[in-house]
Design a protein around this motif. Sequence first.
Motif, PDB file in Angstrom:
ATOM      1  N   LEU A  51       0.833  -1.194   0.000  1.00  0.00           N
ATOM      2  CA  LEU A  51       0.000   0.000   0.000  1.00  0.00           C
ATOM      3  C   LEU A  51       0.873   1.251   0.000  1.00  0.00           C
ATOM      4  N   GLU A  52       0.409   2.261  -0.705  1.00  0.00           N
ATOM      5  CA  GLU A  52       1.123   3.531  -0.755  1.00  0.00           C
ATOM      6  C   GLU A  52       0.211   4.630  -0.234  1.00  0.00           C
ATOM      7  N   LEU A  53       0.771   5.507   0.569  1.00  0.00           N
ATOM      8  CA  LEU A  53       0.002   6.607   1.137  1.00  0.00           C
ATOM      9  C   LEU A  53       0.076   7.836   0.243  1.00  0.00           C
ATOM     10  N   PRO A  54      -1.052   8.535   0.078  1.00  0.00           N
ATOM     11  CA  PRO A  54      -1.037   9.774  -0.706  1.00  0.00           C
ATOM     12  C   PRO A  54      -0.682  10.986   0.148  1.00  0.00           C
ATOM     13  N   PHE A  55      -0.200  10.752   1.354  1.00  0.00           N
ATOM     14  CA  PHE A  55       0.151  11.850   2.251  1.00  0.00           C
ATOM     15  C   PHE A  55       1.299  11.409   3.145  1.00  0.00           C
ATOM     16  N   GLN A  56       1.896  12.369   3.809  1.00  0.00           N
ATOM     17  CA  GLN A  56       2.991  12.086   4.729  1.00  0.00           C
ATOM     18  C   GLN A  56       2.458  12.088   6.157  1.00  0.00           C
ATOM     19  N   PRO A  57       2.461  10.957   6.848  1.00  0.00           N
ATOM     20  CA  PRO A  57       1.941  10.927   8.224  1.00  0.00           C
ATOM     21  C   PRO A  57       2.723  11.862   9.134  1.00  0.00           C
ATOM     22  N   VAL A  58       2.018  12.426  10.108  1.00  0.00           N
ATOM     23  CA  VAL A  58       2.656  13.369  11.030  1.00  0.00           C
ATOM     24  C   VAL A  58       2.579  12.901  12.478  1.00  0.00           C
ATOM     25  N   LEU A  59       1.788  11.874  12.754  1.00  0.00           N
ATOM     26  CA  LEU A  59       1.630  11.407  14.121  1.00  0.00           C
ATOM     27  C   LEU A  59       2.646  10.313  14.439  1.00  0.00           C
ATOM     28  N   ALA A  60       2.937  10.149  15.715  1.00  0.00           N
ATOM     29  CA  ALA A  60       3.902   9.134  16.152  1.00  0.00           C
ATOM     30  C   ALA A  60       3.155   7.845  16.474  1.00  0.00           C
ATOM     31  N   PHE A  61       3.397   6.801  15.702  1.00  0.00           N
ATOM     32  CA  PHE A  61       2.755   5.516  15.937  1.00  0.00           C
ATOM     33  C   PHE A  61       3.629   4.666  16.858  1.00  0.00           C
ATOM     34  N   ALA A  62       2.982   3.986  17.778  1.00  0.00           N
ATOM     35  CA  ALA A  62       3.715   3.304  18.837  1.00  0.00           C
ATOM     36  C   ALA A  62       3.990   1.834  18.553  1.00  0.00           C
ATOM     37  N   PHE A  63       3.348   1.249  17.547  1.00  0.00           N
ATOM     38  CA  PHE A  63       3.489  -0.180  17.326  1.00  0.00           C
ATOM     39  C   PHE A  63       4.089  -0.465  15.952  1.00  0.00           C
ATOM     40  N   LYS A  64       4.377  -1.733  15.739  1.00  0.00           N
ATOM     41  CA  LYS A  64       4.922  -2.207  14.467  1.00  0.00           C
ATOM     42  C   LYS A  64       6.151  -1.401  14.059  1.00  0.00           C
ATOM     43  N   ASP A  65       6.166  -0.932  12.819  1.00  0.00           N
ATOM     44  CA  ASP A  65       7.330  -0.198  12.326  1.00  0.00           C
ATOM     45  C   ASP A  65       7.126   1.303  12.439  1.00  0.00           C
TER      46      ASP A  65
END
Length: 250
Positions: free
Chosen positions: A51-65
């Motif tokens: 999957l490819e995102l059409p945007f750049q995430p800005v939040l800090a995700f705590a799990f996985k990668d």
Amino acid sequence: MRDQLGDALLGVLREIKCTFDPKNIFNPGKIFADDHHKIDNHLRENFTRPLELPFQPVLAFAFKDRSFIGNLEQCNGCGGCLKHTGIMCPTFMATGEEVMSTRGRANIIRAALELRANGHDPLKSEELDAALTNCLSCKGCTPECPSNVNLALLKAEMLYARWCRDGLPLRERLLSNVDLLGKIGCAMPKLANRVLGSRVARVVMEKTIGLSARRSLPHYANQRFDKWFGEHAVAGVGDPGRVSAINDRG
């Protein structure tokens, strides 16, 4: 299965299947019937295409990668959110609809990203709106889901990307300026309360900003609390002490 059992033993298993299930009711076409259902077919379309995102995430995700896709793929479809006890998922408990569950929302987000290659808008669709706007962002899925899917974080990221691209909708723009609305309402509380209680005004708000006309709105007090407190403050009191504010939005 043929490689493991051989044709002879596989034939015996098919005879047993036909004996106990002559009408092929149980798992039709999936067990011993033919070779159409194999382990490497009927998979997701993007199984070999990430999957490819059409945007750049800005939040800090705590799990996985620590990525949006990594958190989205944590949903393994186990259906732990399809229940009527506990805290996950309150919207599914109220409606009983798959789309209102954590699994349903994760699948819709995934489908929106997959259909991007076919020209669909990955950030805006009727199905995506239904999935995201009805999510309460209660984060009940995060501690209770076996995979710790944080749907509230995924929702926030998707909506933020959409609003950065398309601008903030009227409803969100109004509700995010609640302090300004409060100042206006407190300046003329009687008039504001009459408008808020008017059936016509509530129907107009439902049509324009999506606030249900059946929902009663809070009224403004005739006197602001800070003014009331100033009039009722006890004179001669020393240090009033300290007040701690806890930010519970994280």
